[in-house]
Every structure is written in C-alpha cells, then in structure tokens.
Design an enzyme around this catalytic site. Sequence first.
Site, PDB file in Angstrom:
ATOM      1  N   MET A   1     -16.030  12.576   0.228  1.00 45.70           N
ATOM      2  CA  MET A   1     -15.793  13.968   0.605  1.00 45.70           C
ATOM      3  C   MET A   1     -16.324  14.185   2.024  1.00 45.70           C
ATOM      4  O   MET A   1     -17.066  13.371   2.568  1.00 45.70           O
ATOM      5  CB  MET A   1     -16.459  14.926  -0.369  1.00 45.70           C
ATOM      6  CG  MET A   1     -17.953  14.727  -0.513  1.00 45.70           C
ATOM      7  SD  MET A   1     -18.605  15.809  -1.799  1.00 45.70           S
ATOM      8  CE  MET A   1     -20.314  15.346  -1.753  1.00 45.70           C
TER       9      MET A   1
ATOM     10  N   ASP B   1       0.858  -1.176   0.000  1.00 46.58           N
ATOM     11  CA  ASP B   1       0.000   0.000   0.000  1.00 46.58           C
ATOM     12  C   ASP B   1       0.893   1.224   0.000  1.00 46.58           C
ATOM     13  O   ASP B   1       1.940   1.235   0.641  1.00 46.58           O
ATOM     14  CB  ASP B   1      -0.858   0.017   1.261  1.00 46.58           C
ATOM     15  CG  ASP B   1      -1.989  -0.977   1.165  1.00 46.58           C
ATOM     16  OD1 ASP B   1      -2.557  -1.100   0.071  1.00 46.58           O
ATOM     17  OD2 ASP B   1      -2.273  -1.633   2.177  1.00 46.58           O
TER      18      ASP B   1
ATOM     19  N   ASP C   1     -12.698  18.255  11.040  1.00 49.58           N
ATOM     20  CA  ASP C   1     -11.861  17.145  10.565  1.00 49.58           C
ATOM     21  C   ASP C   1     -10.676  16.947  11.513  1.00 49.58           C
ATOM     22  O   ASP C   1      -9.808  17.805  11.626  1.00 49.58           O
ATOM     23  CB  ASP C   1     -11.376  17.463   9.141  1.00 49.58           C
ATOM     24  CG  ASP C   1     -10.695  16.264   8.510  1.00 49.58           C
ATOM     25  OD1 ASP C   1     -10.383  15.301   9.241  1.00 49.58           O
ATOM     26  OD2 ASP C   1     -10.487  16.307   7.284  1.00 49.58           O
TER      27      ASP C   1
ATOM     28  N   ASP D   1      -4.641  -4.639   6.811  1.00 50.35           N
ATOM     29  CA  ASP D   1      -5.185  -4.572   8.157  1.00 50.35           C
ATOM     30  C   ASP D   1      -6.707  -4.578   8.199  1.00 50.35           C
ATOM     31  O   ASP D   1      -7.305  -5.007   9.167  1.00 50.35           O
ATOM     32  CB  ASP D   1      -4.629  -3.365   8.919  1.00 50.35           C
ATOM     33  CG  ASP D   1      -4.895  -2.068   8.176  1.00 50.35           C
ATOM     34  OD1 ASP D   1      -5.516  -2.118   7.090  1.00 50.35           O
ATOM     35  OD2 ASP D   1      -4.477  -1.014   8.669  1.00 50.35           O
TER      36      ASP D   1
ATOM     37  N   THR E   1     -19.128   8.673  -0.530  1.00 47.34           N
ATOM     38  CA  THR E   1     -19.186  10.059  -1.027  1.00 47.34           C
ATOM     39  C   THR E   1     -17.798  10.597  -1.354  1.00 47.34           C
ATOM     40  O   THR E   1     -17.649  11.464  -2.196  1.00 47.34           O
ATOM     41  CB  THR E   1     -19.821  10.981   0.021  1.00 47.34           C
ATOM     42  OG1 THR E   1     -19.032  10.925   1.214  1.00 47.34           O
ATOM     43  CG2 THR E   1     -21.239  10.550   0.339  1.00 47.34           C
TER      44      THR E   1
ATOM     45  N   GLU F   1      -4.459  15.279   8.060  1.00 49.17           N
ATOM     46  CA  GLU F   1      -4.630  16.075   6.848  1.00 49.17           C
ATOM     47  C   GLU F   1      -5.524  17.284   7.133  1.00 49.17           C
ATOM     48  O   GLU F   1      -5.199  18.426   6.780  1.00 49.17           O
ATOM     49  CB  GLU F   1      -5.276  15.238   5.732  1.00 49.17           C
ATOM     50  CG  GLU F   1      -4.347  14.238   5.079  1.00 49.17           C
ATOM     51  CD  GLU F   1      -4.380  12.892   5.766  1.00 49.17           C
ATOM     52  OE1 GLU F   1      -4.907  12.820   6.903  1.00 49.17           O
ATOM     53  OE2 GLU F   1      -3.873  11.921   5.192  1.00 49.17           O
TER      54      GLU F   1
END
Lengths: 561, 700
Positions: free
Chosen positions: B402, B328, B365, B538, B400, B369
Amino acid sequence: MLQGFFQIALTLIILAVIAPVFGKYMARVFLKKSTLFNRAINPIERFIFAVAGVRYKDNMTGRQYIQAILISNLVMGVFVFSLLMLQGLLPLNPTILNAPSWDLALHTAISFVTNTNQQHYSGETTYSYASQMLALCFLMFTSAATGLAVGIAFIRGLTGRLLGNFYVDLTLSITRILLPISFCGALLLLLAGVPETLASPAIVTTLEGTTQTIARGPVAHFEIIKQLGENGGGFFGINSAHPFENPNTFTNLLATITMLSIPMSLIFTYGIFANNTKQAWLLFWMVFSIFIVLVGITAVAEYQGNLFVNNTIFGGEQPNLEGKEVRFGWAQTALWAVSTTATMCGAVNGMHDSLMPTGGFSTLFNMFLQIIWGGQGTGTAYLFIYSILTVFITGLMVGRTPEFLGRKIEKKEIVLASLVLLVHPIFVLIPSAIALSFPDTLAGISNPGFHGLSQVVYEYTSASANNGSGFEGLGDATLWWNLSTSISLLGGRYIPIIALLLLADSMAHKQPVPETAGTLRTDTLLFTSVTAGVILILGVLTFFPVLALGPIAEGFQLLRN
Amino acid sequence: MDSTTSSPISPRRRPTGPREGRKHTPKVSRKGLYQRAIRDAFTKLNLRQMVKNPVMFLVWVGTIITALLTIDPALFGTVPGENLRVFNGLITIILFLTVLFANFAEAVAEGRGKAQADALRSTKSDTLARKLLNDGSIQEVSSTTLRRGDRVQVIAGDLIPADGEVIAGVASVDESAITGESAPVLKEPGSDVASSVTGGTRIISDELTIQITADPGKGFIDRMISLVEGAERSKTPNEIALTVLLAVLTLVFLLVIATLPFLANYVQSPVSVAILIALLVALIPTTIGGLLSAIGIAGMDRVAQFNVIATSGRAVEACGDVNTLVLDKTGTITLGNRLAEEFIPVKEHSEDDVAKVAFAASIFDQTPEGKSIVRLANKLGSALEFDWSKAEAVDFSAKTRMSGTNLPHGVEVRKGAVEAIKGFVRSRNGQIPTDLDAAYERVSRLGGTPLAVALNGDIYGVIYLKDIIKPGIKERFDQLRRMGVRTIMLTGDNQITAAVIAQEAGVDDFIAEATPEDKIAVIQREQAAGKLVAMTGDGTNDAPALAQANVGVAMNSGTQAAKEAANMVDLDSDPTKLIDIVAIGKQLLITRGALTTFSIANDIAKYFAIIPVIFTAAGIERLNIMNLASTQSAVLSALIYNALIIPALIPLALTGVKFRPLNANQLLQRNILLYGLGGVVAPFVAIKVIDVVIAAVGLG
C-alpha cells in the site's frame, strides 16, 4: 482369366481377414498377456528359461539386445556350419552324401542364419536328412524368431517401452507362434499329400520300364516353417514347384497364406502396441495397395504372355507358362512370385527367370523396398523407418521440429534411420558392378544382355534383402558367388538390425512431447499418402537406373520385336 | 511506478508506443549488399569452406572433373559423340554456377547480418573515459582499457564507455542506438531496471558514476554484433540432423552413379563421365543443400528485424516447438496502466468522501494509476484541503502493498490492496465494514482491481481500477490455440479478477496472486509434462525463470541479470512480441521443410529427363515422356533447371514461407500441395521449356 483373378482375390481376402486377428494375438504374446495356450505352454517355457538361465523379467538395453543377437546367431551359425561339414560322418544320411565344399557350407550356414535361405545347391543331392532337419530346419525356426524378436523390440522402443529380453522374445516367438502354427500346418500338408519320412529315396520302375530314383524325405515339417518363417529354402532344389513340397492348389493356397501372414499381421501388432489401430489400418492399406498393383501388373503380363512368341509360334493369345507348374497356372504363380519377394520368403513355385519383364520388375521392386510386407519382423520395422524419414522431411512443414509418436527425431535417429537406406546400395550395387565387370570369369550369366544384368542384380538384391529367392539361370555355386553373396547376406541382415535396435533404444528413452493441435498426426490418410510418396522417391528412384537397364529395357526390347 | 497493487513480478516498464513507430533504428545500409555477396560467393569457393557442406562440395569436385574433361574429353577413355568439348564446357559452366549460386545465397543472408552489425559497430567507438581511482582522483583512460569493477564518471554529452551499473547520480540517457526509442531514459542507482547502462549509449543530462560490469569486447553491444554477424553461428540440432540426411542421400546417389558405368558397359550402352557427373549433380539434393544455411541465417535475421536479438539459432528453432506461453498479465495481455474508473463508498460514507480520501492518498503517487485517481477525484470536485508541503509521502513497497500520505496532525491516509488495508485498519483498532467485501467482489467481477482507501482506522471505500485488455489480443490467442500453443497468464490480481481477465482475453489458464516462485513452478510443471515453455521477463527475480524456460525473452529495459539469463532480448521491451517470435520460429522450420520436400520431389522429373536418353543403346527412349530433344539438351536442361532453381528460391529462403496460423494437418496439407506436389510438377514443366529453348538455339 476370371478364374485366375478370382484365385488371387480369394487369397488376399482370406489374408485381410486373418491379419488383424493374428496381429492381435501376437501383441498379446509379446505384451505377456494371457493367451489361449497359456496353460499348456507356460510350464514348457518356464522349464526352458530355467535350463537356459534366462532371467525372464530383465529388460535389455539396445546394446545388450544386439549383443545377444550377434552372439547367439554366431554360435548357431558355427554349429550349423560344423554339422554340414561333418554330415558324411553323421547318421540320417541314406544317400551317403559327403560334406559339401567349405564355401558352399559357409554360404548355406550364413544364408540360413540370416533368415535368407539363398540356396546355391539342390537339397536332395547336397544335404543329408540330418543336415536338413537338425541344421537347416533348426535355423529356420531360430532365424525367423530372431527377426520377429527384432521387429517386436523395435515396436516396443518406438512406442516408448523398454526393449525386452532377446532370449525371452526368441523363445516366445517359437513356443507361441512358430511352433504351434507349424505343427497344425504340417498336419494339413501331410493330409494334402506332402511326405514326411526318413526312408531313403524310392527306386521305382516306370511304365517305360526304366528305373527312376524319386527323392523324398521329412518334407512336411520343413515345408511349413519354410513358409511361415519366411525362410524359403526348399527341401528340394526346385523348391515349391516340386510336387512333394507343393502338390496341389490347396497346399499352394496354404503356403501363400502362411508366408504372408506374419509380416501382414505385424502391422496390427504395432497398432495395439501404439494403441492406434487407425494408423495400423492406414499403413496396412497403403502397403496393400502397392502390393495389389504389383500383383496386378505381374499377373496381367503373365496372362498376356510373350507377344513375340505368341505371334510367331502359337499364332494366338497364350499366357506365359514357361517355367511354371501347370497345376498352378499363371495366376497362382504370379501371386506367389510377388508375395515371395514382397515378404522376403524367397520360396518359389515357378522359375522367376522365366517371368515376363514386368514380373522381373515387380520382384526386384519388392526386394529393393523391403517394406511391402517385408521380412519377418524387420519388414514392419523398415516401414517405420520410412515413416520416420517422412516425418523428418515433411514434418518441418507444420512448423515444429519433427517428432514421431511424440518423440523427437534428432540427429542420432536420422543417422540410424538413414543407415538403413545405405545398406542396399553398398551390398547390391557394388558387388553387382564388380560381377558385371568380369562377366565371363565371375558372373556365370546364362542370358547375356538386359536379362543377364537382372540375373546378377537379382542375386545380390535377394541376398542383401535376405529374401533368398533366385532369378536362377545363374551359375551361382562358385567360390565367387558363395563368398560375395555371403557378404551381402551378412551386411543386409546385421547392419539394419543394429541400426533398428539402437534407434528403438534411443526412442524408448525420449521424453514424450504431449500432443497438441500443432502436432503432426501420423495416423491420417494425408500423412500415409505422403509416406507412400517418400517411399517411392527414396526407396525406388535410387534403383531406377538399375531397373531401367534391366527389366524395363528388356520389356521394351520385347515390345519392339 | 505502480505504487499500490501490482504484485512483485508484475512488469514495471516505461509505457510503450505502437510497434510500427519503433522499427529498428541503427541505420542498416543495404547498399552494396549484393556486390559484397557476389564477392563473398567467390571467396567461399575455397575447399576448406566448401567441405562443410557435403552436397555442394561434391558439386564442386564434379565441376573440377568436368573442367578437366573439357580440356581433354578423352581423359577417361575415348567417348563417342561430337562437340564433346563444347558439351563438357557447358556442363562445367552450369555446375560452377550451381556452386556459385549456393554460395551467393549464403552470402546474401550473411550480408544482411553484417550490414546490421556494421550499423551497431558504428555506435561503438573508442572514447576517453574518466576513470575514478581509489584515492578519489580522476584519470583519463581509453574506454578499451576499462575492466570489470572499474568506476567511471560520465557527464552530459559523453558516450557511456562500457556496460555498467549506476552507483551514484541521476541522469537521462539516450539509448536510441540500441533500442530505437528516441525518448531519453532516466537512470538512477539502486533500482532494478533503471540502474543499468549500456556502452555506446549517450548521457544527455546531468552526470553519473558507473561501475563497469563487462570487460572490453564482452559488453552487450559486442555480443549483439557477434550475434547478428553470425560469427558465433553454429548449426542448430535440426539443421545438423538434416545435413546428415542430405549427406547420406548424397552418398546413396554417389554409389548409384559410381556403379552405373559398370552396369551400362555390360549392356553395351556406355555413358560418358561428364554425363554421369551431370546425373549425379541433378540427383543429389543441391537445392536444399545450397539454401539450408541461408534459411537458418535469414531466420535469425528476421528475428533481428523484429528488434529482438536471439543468442542462438537454437533458440529461434525452439520457438517453433513452444507448447506453452507463460505471460504476465500487465503489459502483455492488458495495457500497462490501469485507470481509476469509479469510487465505491462503504458504510455510511459518500462517494465524495471516498474521492477526497483517495485524492489525499494519491497526491504523491506519480504512477499512471495514481494520476488517474487524482484526475477522477478532481472531476468529482475534490480539492486539496490540507497543506501539501507539510504532508509526507508513504511509498509503495512490495511488502506493505500500500502507499499513501501522512498528513499533518498524525492523520494517515492509505490506499492499497484490500487485504493490506484491512491489516492497516486493524492495526489502528478500526472496524472492517461489512459491505467492504461486496464492493471488493463487485470490482473483481468486472475484471478490475479493487483498491481500498482508509483514513486512520476507518475504511471509506474502494477505488475501481479498470484494466484494459489490449485490442486484438484475444484473436492472437485464438490463433495460438489453433497452432497448439497454450497460454498461461500470471497476475498478482486476486482470483476473481484474474478469472474475469483470463476469460475476456481468452487465455487457457491463469495463476492469480502469483509470486516469482510460482512462475518458475509453472514452467517446471509444464516442462515435466514434456512441453517447451516460452516466457518474458525483466526483473532480477525473473532471471531464474528466464533461464529455466526453453525460450526466455528478456526486455531490454530489464536488468542485466534478466538479460543474461534469457536467450533473447527484446530491444523494444514489448512482451506481446513473444507471440510474433513463436510465429517466426515456426516459419523458419516450415521454410526449411518446404524447400527440403521441394528439393527431393524434384528428383522424379530429373530422373525422367536424364535416364531415358543417356543409355542410347538400351532402347528405353519411350520413358522420355517429356520428349526432350536430344541427350545433350536433356542433360543440359536438367542441369540448368537444377542451377537456376537455387537463385529462384533465394527470396523464399530469405523471407520465409508465408506463415498461416493453421493447425498441423491443415499446414501439412497446404504445404504438401505447394511444395511436394509442386516439387514434382514444376521441374517437368521447367525442364521441358528449357529444352525447347536449347533446341531452338541449336545447343542440343
């Protein structure tokens, strides 16, 4: 001296030129590609297959291939045994020979069906023309073809192909390889003075006025397949030392080349099957190097002669010519002795019993290893058995589980490959130990001591390796020798064949692993050298005690004198 | 959690620290290891255990015979010579030591595993569990009586009684007993990763209701204990094949030696039975025979020291054969957190406008990030322009792709994958700005992840999230390539970004916009070409791929399903470790091959030491090229060398041959020189030295 080495060198150069070409031809034959003789042979083969009911295209599994070999060999063996026992009733028996003893006939049949041609008899006084031609010569073709078929099936499996069809391979070996070459070779032998006649022995009056019976017969056709098929069973008792079998240096050269040609070339056949000519050349040179060393030490020892005899009797340097034909001399006899034991041919043009101890060492060494060219078909296969063992032992050192030609070597392959290592100790050492325990009743040794040990070990090694040559000097036409060597003959022939074919079958069905930078390449000089090391350690060291007590001890004994 | 752009398969995990900081914690006590190994070496002498190792079994039988010959040297007929009792006695002692050394090697290797198992076992104690009954009442029971499906309640300070799934409550759990990570982990129901708990770990705050998923003795720690202890150790396929070969070689030598006296008697050079046994033991491959199982156990142990638990030796061996690594991107090739680097406006909007909208869309959030977006926006002077408490968070979902915020008065701000935002804007009847694609491409070409931001139907611009490639990763991929291992990167990123990262990191191949199905498809494609594939994973949706891969390494932070499907579990949850595991697998195989080669190459010298001197009447003394003092000293020297080489090689067997990332030919060349040629030469020197010593002390 120079002349002798020149003769040796010339023979080897001719062979090195022939081998790649002949190897390529054999590859085309067994890859079923068109060859020069297609048009002539195709209809004949089609007829044979139709009559025999062979389904040309069907591939056999390992088991089926083995079954076909065992059944066909058994049928041929029984047929030949019956023929030999009935020879007194059959035609083509000018000297009115009766049936041999049952154990001799059994030994002869087994010996010829296993491509060994160990002879506990003299041909001219034991077997009729009919027996020699219809029984023995017949087996010379089929046993050689059987060996070749095994070799080819093994190569097919190793290179990821299906094994093919035994009856087809057997037929192709005869129609496209053994028969055409034998035909041409026999003509050459005829031209060079080898007889081919059904007439009874000539009775002549010699210059001294006495009558002498001179044995003759259909020799030329017998002689060529004897060499080409690595059979080695002579028409006459003294084999290629007989002037009718091998009259001059030309026939000697032709015979030497034909006996080495197939096993030498088969390495190149493999190269084409594996699409790796480089590896074929490397293996070729590896075997060639060992071969040259053995030829070299044997020739030098024969050239130097017996120092003890030279000093006390001749009072000067003399090559060892005891037991040799003067027309061949020390060089051609030494080359022949090493070649015939290297290739499992077993024909002799001199007395191996009379070779210097070095010669005894080289000839035994060859038969212990069975890969310095080796038997018809099987020799090349053994070579790859050693490659597989080398990959298995050292291949781990590159950090991957071992693989050969992209196929993983796992438990099954190792069981089968190492079975081959077990054959000689079982069929050589055990009977040798028994025979030597009762030297007076069983062995019939003519030279007690170290040489006598060599005689006994040589006899069983020759049987187990399917070589067929004799050290001679052994009273071997007894019930004990006939039966005990028969066991070695059968064990040495069929156990490895079964192992080889099962191994090939298992390799053929493996999923190949793609090659990466992490893959151990087996076509490098390094790996080939390592293989040579493993061959010497696994193949030779096992027999080091025997060699030490036989020819090596004898050699030191001579030096002390 | 990465709220906006990560594809569903992208690993979601706690940020990981430097590996050095997280060496194995369960305190492994090495004290008494050697005493215990010596004790075990003796208990392993029992014939039923010895027979499993044909080579050493034969030595053991030989020892018994020579012991009898020490008592009565004329047992098999009279033998000439003086001090036969002493000589036979010495042979017996040396042979006995040979067997003992081999047992000791195995015992030391096993002992390390046992010590580790003890440490793990200490975390597992019988506790009282509060079992929830169907009527809602609580019953105190012993943790060993809990069965799969039972529900228990745990509160702060309790040990979690068994493996289970959190079905209610939020709490932090200290998992240092198994992971070595001291920071507590948040556990809550309904999430892939954070809802599974392991028996033996301790809850340190709040309370949880847990549904038990493992019967007693079948839990994760139980499995770990039996694995590191070697209780379930079965020989690997290669080990079995090698054992077969060694057994056949032993049989060959047995035949050679058993027939030898008959040959020797014939030439009137008889050899005593004691010497024949000595010769046999010298020739059979005792070195590798004695060390083989220790090498295997040590290989597992080395994996364990790396904080990885392998379910079988077969898995470790397969690592060496791996052709392809499926990795990954996030967490393996790049650092887990992408950081906002720049706001790129589109249309008539300014950079400040983009910053403002991005800020608004990210206030809820909590992913690295999201926080980095807020930080960057703050730096550019954006401030909160609405009532925070009246806004409503819109969470990220894989569907979605987003997330964002619904502000008062029906204002919607969103950030997310460019395609997703385009769809959002269209649904609000907005226009797609013409220069959006240019901005998107610019970010992609930089190897970054572009996030579009929109307010209602208006796209303001693009956030450039910068991906940081792990330092040193390119060099490691180079090493892998040299070893013949290909790397394939999987990422949810778009084609351009993926290509840029792939190029910078030096992977061989990549798959962009990958789905979990792609992962399994890649593995199957590689396997169809005969390759062995290793991967890490995982999530629950990784489980099929982990099971399909030849080597599947599950992260300990991962789900129970993933851990069960994998054949290795990384307790540190560091996917980069896959590369180290491959090296360990190779090292294990190299060590095994090196010692096999060494052992077999040794035979040459042993032959030349013994054969020339034992046939006294055969006159082959000139083969005694080492010029050994006498028959007795030659035999003893070869045997002493043969015995001592086993303990001398134990450290190498346990630590493994030093691994170098070279290609196959270079490795073969190097190792053949060291262990092949070395194996030929070393015993010549060593036997000669021992012989000189023996002659000097007058034993010969």
